[in-house]
Every structure is written in structure tokens, then in C-alpha cells.
Design a protein around this motif. Structure first.
Motif, mmCIF file in Angstrom:
data_model
loop_
_atom_site.group_PDB
_atom_site.id
_atom_site.type_symbol
_atom_site.label_atom_id
_atom_site.label_comp_id
_atom_site.label_asym_id
_atom_site.label_seq_id
_atom_site.Cartn_x
_atom_site.Cartn_y
_atom_site.Cartn_z
ATOM 1 N N PHE A 1 0.866 -1.180 0.000
ATOM 2 C CA PHE A 1 0.000 0.000 0.000
ATOM 3 C C PHE A 1 0.899 1.226 0.000
ATOM 4 C CE2 PHE A 1 -1.586 3.554 2.516
ATOM 5 C CZ PHE A 1 -2.763 3.865 1.848
ATOM 6 N N GLY A 2 0.530 2.228 -0.783
ATOM 7 C CA GLY A 2 1.321 3.445 -0.817
ATOM 8 C C GLY A 2 0.473 4.695 -0.845
ATOM 9 N N ASN A 3 0.970 5.745 -0.203
ATOM 10 C CA ASN A 3 0.310 7.042 -0.218
ATOM 11 C C ASN A 3 1.387 8.110 -0.296
ATOM 12 O OD1 ASN A 3 -0.844 9.563 1.410
ATOM 13 N ND2 ASN A 3 -2.573 8.435 0.573
ATOM 14 N N LEU A 4 1.276 9.024 -1.267
ATOM 15 C CA LEU A 4 2.278 10.059 -1.507
ATOM 16 C C LEU A 4 1.606 11.431 -1.497
ATOM 17 C CD1 LEU A 4 4.111 8.379 -4.545
ATOM 18 C CD2 LEU A 4 4.677 8.154 -2.112
ATOM 19 N N ARG A 5 2.264 12.398 -0.855
ATOM 20 C CA ARG A 5 1.670 13.726 -0.725
ATOM 21 C C ARG A 5 2.777 14.780 -0.703
ATOM 22 N NH1 ARG A 5 -3.295 15.188 1.503
ATOM 23 N NH2 ARG A 5 -3.606 13.010 2.110
ATOM 24 N N GLU B 1 6.980 14.345 -3.768
ATOM 25 C CA GLU B 1 6.359 14.101 -2.469
ATOM 26 C C GLU B 1 7.334 14.335 -1.312
ATOM 27 O OE1 GLU B 1 8.617 10.490 -3.411
ATOM 28 O OE2 GLU B 1 7.182 11.657 -4.591
ATOM 29 N N ASP B 2 6.785 14.860 -0.192
ATOM 30 C CA ASP B 2 7.569 14.966 1.035
ATOM 31 C C ASP B 2 6.871 14.288 2.216
ATOM 32 O OD1 ASP B 2 5.583 16.881 1.321
ATOM 33 O OD2 ASP B 2 6.919 18.483 1.972
ATOM 34 N N VAL B 3 5.706 13.704 1.972
ATOM 35 C CA VAL B 3 4.996 12.905 2.971
ATOM 36 C C VAL B 3 4.681 11.554 2.337
ATOM 37 C CG1 VAL B 3 2.962 12.726 4.461
ATOM 38 C CG2 VAL B 3 4.009 14.963 4.040
ATOM 39 N N VAL B 4 5.109 10.480 2.993
ATOM 40 C CA VAL B 4 5.025 9.142 2.400
ATOM 41 C C VAL B 4 4.541 8.147 3.443
ATOM 42 C CG1 VAL B 4 6.345 7.250 1.339
ATOM 43 C CG2 VAL B 4 6.950 9.642 0.845
ATOM 44 N N ASP C 1 8.258 0.908 -6.626
ATOM 45 C CA ASP C 1 7.477 0.949 -7.858
ATOM 46 C C ASP C 1 6.015 0.599 -7.585
ATOM 47 O OD1 ASP C 1 7.485 1.026 -10.923
ATOM 48 O OD2 ASP C 1 6.704 -0.988 -10.557
ATOM 49 N N LEU C 2 5.776 -0.439 -6.794
ATOM 50 C CA LEU C 2 4.404 -0.834 -6.446
ATOM 51 C C LEU C 2 3.722 0.243 -5.609
ATOM 52 C CD1 LEU C 2 4.981 -4.607 -5.602
ATOM 53 C CD2 LEU C 2 3.687 -3.693 -7.542
ATOM 54 N N CYS C 3 4.485 0.906 -4.742
ATOM 55 C CA CYS C 3 3.932 1.991 -3.931
ATOM 56 C C CYS C 3 3.427 3.126 -4.823
ATOM 57 C CB CYS C 3 4.995 2.498 -2.958
ATOM 58 S SG CYS C 3 4.500 3.942 -2.001
ATOM 59 N N ARG C 4 4.235 3.517 -5.810
ATOM 60 C CA ARG C 4 3.822 4.595 -6.711
ATOM 61 C C ARG C 4 2.577 4.208 -7.504
ATOM 62 N NH1 ARG C 4 9.517 4.747 -7.497
ATOM 63 N NH2 ARG C 4 10.421 6.588 -6.508
ATOM 64 N N LYS C 5 2.568 2.984 -7.987
ATOM 65 C CA LYS C 5 1.409 2.540 -8.768
ATOM 66 C C LYS C 5 0.158 2.493 -7.918
ATOM 67 C CE LYS C 5 4.060 -0.132 -12.153
ATOM 68 N NZ LYS C 5 4.464 -1.480 -12.616
ATOM 69 N N ALA D 1 -0.416 4.209 -5.151
ATOM 70 C CA ALA D 1 -0.798 5.564 -4.736
ATOM 71 C C ALA D 1 -1.536 6.302 -5.844
ATOM 72 C CB ALA D 1 0.442 6.349 -4.322
ATOM 73 N N GLY D 2 -1.175 6.003 -7.098
ATOM 74 C CA GLY D 2 -1.859 6.639 -8.222
ATOM 75 C C GLY D 2 -1.476 8.082 -8.461
ATOM 76 N N GLY D 3 -0.392 8.539 -7.862
ATOM 77 C CA GLY D 3 0.051 9.915 -8.061
ATOM 78 C C GLY D 3 0.347 10.589 -6.726
ATOM 79 N N ILE D 4 0.761 11.844 -6.791
ATOM 80 C CA ILE D 4 1.126 12.620 -5.608
ATOM 81 C C ILE D 4 0.008 13.604 -5.310
ATOM 82 C CG2 ILE D 4 2.785 14.199 -4.584
ATOM 83 C CD1 ILE D 4 4.851 13.065 -6.614
ATOM 84 N N MET D 5 -0.591 13.500 -4.130
ATOM 85 C CA MET D 5 -1.603 14.459 -3.723
ATOM 86 C C MET D 5 -0.948 15.787 -3.392
ATOM 87 S SD MET D 5 -4.318 12.249 -1.459
ATOM 88 C CE MET D 5 -3.111 11.285 -0.567
ATOM 89 N N GLN D 6 -1.522 16.881 -3.863
ATOM 90 C CA GLN D 6 -0.962 18.211 -3.658
ATOM 91 C C GLN D 6 -1.783 18.955 -2.615
ATOM 92 O OE1 GLN D 6 1.855 19.247 -5.256
ATOM 93 N NE2 GLN D 6 2.014 17.373 -6.465
ATOM 94 N N THR D 7 -1.224 19.080 -1.405
ATOM 95 C CA THR D 7 -1.877 19.835 -0.338
ATOM 96 C C THR D 7 -0.858 20.785 0.301
ATOM 97 O OG1 THR D 7 -1.453 17.970 1.140
ATOM 98 C CG2 THR D 7 -3.640 18.131 0.182
ATOM 99 N N PRO D 8 -0.393 21.782 -0.458
ATOM 100 C CA PRO D 8 0.703 22.640 0.010
ATOM 101 C C PRO D 8 0.320 23.510 1.198
ATOM 102 C CG PRO D 8 -0.213 23.446 -2.064
ATOM 103 C CD PRO D 8 -0.834 22.109 -1.808
ATOM 104 N N LEU D 9 1.331 23.922 1.947
ATOM 105 C CA LEU D 9 1.152 24.731 3.160
ATOM 106 C C LEU D 9 0.308 25.973 2.911
ATOM 107 C CD1 LEU D 9 4.752 24.701 4.695
ATOM 108 C CD2 LEU D 9 2.676 23.991 5.858
ATOM 109 N N ALA D 10 0.665 26.699 1.866
ATOM 110 C CA ALA D 10 -0.009 27.976 1.612
ATOM 111 C C ALA D 10 -1.225 27.795 0.739
ATOM 112 C CB ALA D 10 0.963 28.957 0.970
#
Length: 351
Positions: free
Chosen positions: A200-204, A213-216, A336-340, A342-351
Motif C-alpha cells: 500500500f502506498g500514499n504520496l503527498r 512528495e515529502d509525505v510518504v 514501484d508498487l507503492c507509486r502505482k 498511490a496513483g500519483g502525488i496528492m498536492q496539499t501545500p502549506l499555503a
């Protein structure tokens, strides 16, 4: 080392943080190695290496490979250059110490491993967290059987930093899955075994100035059912734990320079019968009065693996290096399986 055995000549490609701070400094002073050459496009870094280490310096990695009469090369260039530089070195007959991650993609990593096998050259990846005394000491405690059979491991790398360098950019192979995830997965796979069955993977992206990503979050399960978790969060001040190993008889917690081990022996447990009725005695929840044994262990620095001593022995004897290519391929496969997944990088920036 016998005086009759010559030092192996090595070149270092890339004079950034790890290339200069570890690979150059280590090989320049190592009994098995002679730092013969370096390569970097930055002239000031080349001059610093020449003045400090007395080695030859090249602007291009390919120039160094062709001209420096080397036995081996340490490749510490940015990740997106690893495949081209490594395959060029292997084709020239050089043994390779490669920085993690092995490559930006699993396909590139497999191509590197195939080339090394074809050329019959030693290929290893520098994985300092596994070589570190704290991990090696922890693994010795695990292997002693004190905490029983391991069924769950987890590792955390948290801090707050707005990453603004090339490792924050996807086009250079950046992102914290590649950067810190490669460390965490290498350690946990060494504990759980390499037969990963589910991922299972989650990228943000939260605090990073780049697009990577900086949160994994990575969770995997082996074919034998061992569960592993990695948490990487570069957008929080809170680090709840470092490395934890859970076994059927106890737990090991790594914190800084110490290991805390808590365990019990099944012989300590009083006889207990299963109550299959639907009316618990006294309406009480079940409990056990168990006195766990506990020990705090100072990390013994002698357990650290000298990766350049190991690399030299692998070259001289033909034995497998401390970090074998197939082990690193499994790290790459899980990422590689984690990236697949996750389906991409969620964008939730600070600002």
C-alpha cells in the motif's frame, strides 16, 4: 592488509554532500583504496578535491572512466544520471559502488543489474542505515530470538523542512520515497525477508518547494504474513518513534544511541482457560499480570559494517557484497508498487 596487496584505485563521480563528505573522505584514508580521480562539472569542487586529496579531476564522468585507470567507481551523481553513468562504468570493466536509490525506475535498475551480471563486475548500493552499528546491533538482538518470531516492524523519519534542492524535483528522481524511503525499505526488508506480496502506498506534497512528495506512507506484507510500515513526513515537527520491531515474545525500540528491549518467557504466564460463556465473571475485562523483563542496551560501534572494506573483499574474492543487487532490486520493486498503488502525488501545500 598485507603490503603485497596493492590498493584498489577508485574514482568518485559527483562531489556533492555524500560524494565529497563520505565517498571521497573515506576512500582517501582507507587501507584498501586509493582515491585516484574525481569527476564533477563544478570547477571549484574539482580544485578542492585536487588540493585536498591529490587526485586527478575531470569535468565529465565519462572522461574519468576512460582516462583514470581505475578498478572501481563510486557513483554519487543525481539519481536521473545513475543508469547512464553506471552502465558506462560497467562496460569499461569497473566495479561499482552506487548511491541509493539505484535508479529513478525499476526498469532502469533491472537494466543496471543485468549489465553487471553480463560483465561479471561487483555492483553494490551504499545503504548506510543498514550498515550503521545501531541497525546491526538491533538485528543481532532480533536474530538471538529474545523477542520471538517477528511479525511487525515499522520505521519513521519525520521532521519539518521545506525542501528546495534537486531532490524535491521529480525530473531528477527526487522525492522522499526515493530519498528516505530507500533507506527505510532497505532496513525493513533485511528484517522481514524479501518476499513482499502486498503493498500500500500514499504520496503527498505539503512543505516541499518542488513537485515531488515529502509525505510518504508505505505498508507491505510478506508472503509469510509479516507486516511492515514506513512513515516519512517532512512537514511536521513531531517524530513519535524511530524503529520498532514486534515479536511474539516482546519488542525492540531503537531510539538514538540505545535499544530498549522488553520481553517475556511463556513459562512466566500462569495457566488460563478460555471462557466461552457470554457473561464475563464480575463484568470485568480480561487482564494478565505479567512482569516483562526489560533491558536498555547501548549501541556497540563495533557492529558497524565498513562498506568499503566489504566492497574490496567482494572484488578480490568474488563473493557477494554486503548489499547485494537482488536485495536492492526488491527495494526498487516495492517503491514501484507503492507509486502505482498511490496513483500519483496528492498536492496539499502549506499555503
Amino acid at each position: 592488509m598485507s603490503k603485497s596487496i596493492r590498493k584498489l584505485r577508485i574514482g568518485v563521480a559527483g562531489l556533492g554532500r555524500i560524494g565529497w563528505g563520505f565517498h571521497c573522505k573515506t576512500t582517501a584514508e582507507h587501507r584498501q583504496w586509493q582515491l585516484a580521480a574525481v569527476a564533477d562539472p563544478d570547477e571549484s569542487r574539482r580544485q578542492e578535491a585536487q588540493q585536498t586529496c591529490g587526485c586527478r579531476a575531470f569535468a565529465e564522468v565519462e572522461q574519468m572512466i576512460a582516462s583514470a585507470d581505475l578498478d572501481a567507481i563510486a557513483i554519487a551523481t543525481p539519481t536521473h544520471l545513475h543508469k547512464a553513468h553506471t552502465i558506462a562504468a560497467l562496460k569499461a570493466g569497473l566495479h561499482v559502488m552506487l548511491e541509493k536509490p539505484m535508479a529513478p525506475s525499476l526498469a532502469d535498475a533491472r537494466a543496471i543489474v543485468r549489465e553487471a551480471a553480463k560483465r561479471q563486475r561487483v555492483l553494490t548500493v551504499y545503504q548506510p542505515r543498514r550498515a550503521d552499528a545501531s541497525f546491526q546491533h538491533l538485528k543481532k538482538v532480533v536474530d538471538s530470538g529474545r523477542i520471538g518470531e517477528v511479525y511487525h516492524v515499522r520505521q519513521c523519519s519525520n521532521r519539518f523542512v521545506r525542501r528546495d534542492d534537486w531532490q524535491s524535483l521529480q525530473r531528477y528522481g527526487g522525492g522522499m520515497l526515493n530519498n528516505y524511503g530507500a533507506h527505510g525499505l532497505d532496513m525493513l526488508l533485511a528484517l522481514t525477508g524479501y518476499d513482499v506480496a502486498k503493498v500500500f502506498g500514499n504520496l503527498r506534497r505539503v512543505a516541499s518547494l518542488g513537485d515531488a512528495e515529502d509525505v510518504v506512507k508505505v505498508v507491505y506484507q510478506t508472503a509469510g504474513g509479516i507486516l511492515a510500515e514506513i512513515d516519512i513526513n517532512q512537514a511536521t515537527p513531531h517524530r513519535p518513534y524511530d524503529l520498532e520491531v514486534y515479536g511474539t515474545r516482546g519488542v525492540i525500540l531503537r531510539n538514538g544511541s540505545e535499544l530498549t528491549v522488553r520481553w517475556l518467557s511463556p513459562r512466566q504466564l500462569k495457566a488460563k482457560q478460555l471462557d466461552t460463556s457470554l457473561a464475563s465473571a464480575g463484568r470485568q475485562y480480561p487482564s494478565d499480570q505479567v512482569e516483562f523483563q526489560s533491558e536498555t542496551i547501548k549501541i556497540n560501534p563495533k557492529y558497524r559494517v565498513d562498506v568499503y572494506e566489504d566492497f574490496a573483499k567482494a572484488i578480490r574474492t568474488g563473493r557477494e557484497p554486503f548489499v547485494a543487487p537482488q536485495q536492492t532490486l526488491e527495494v526498487m520493486r516495492v517503491m514501484d508498487l507503492c507509486r502505482k498503488q498511490a496513483g500519483g502525488i496528492m498536492q496539499t501545500p502549506l499555503a
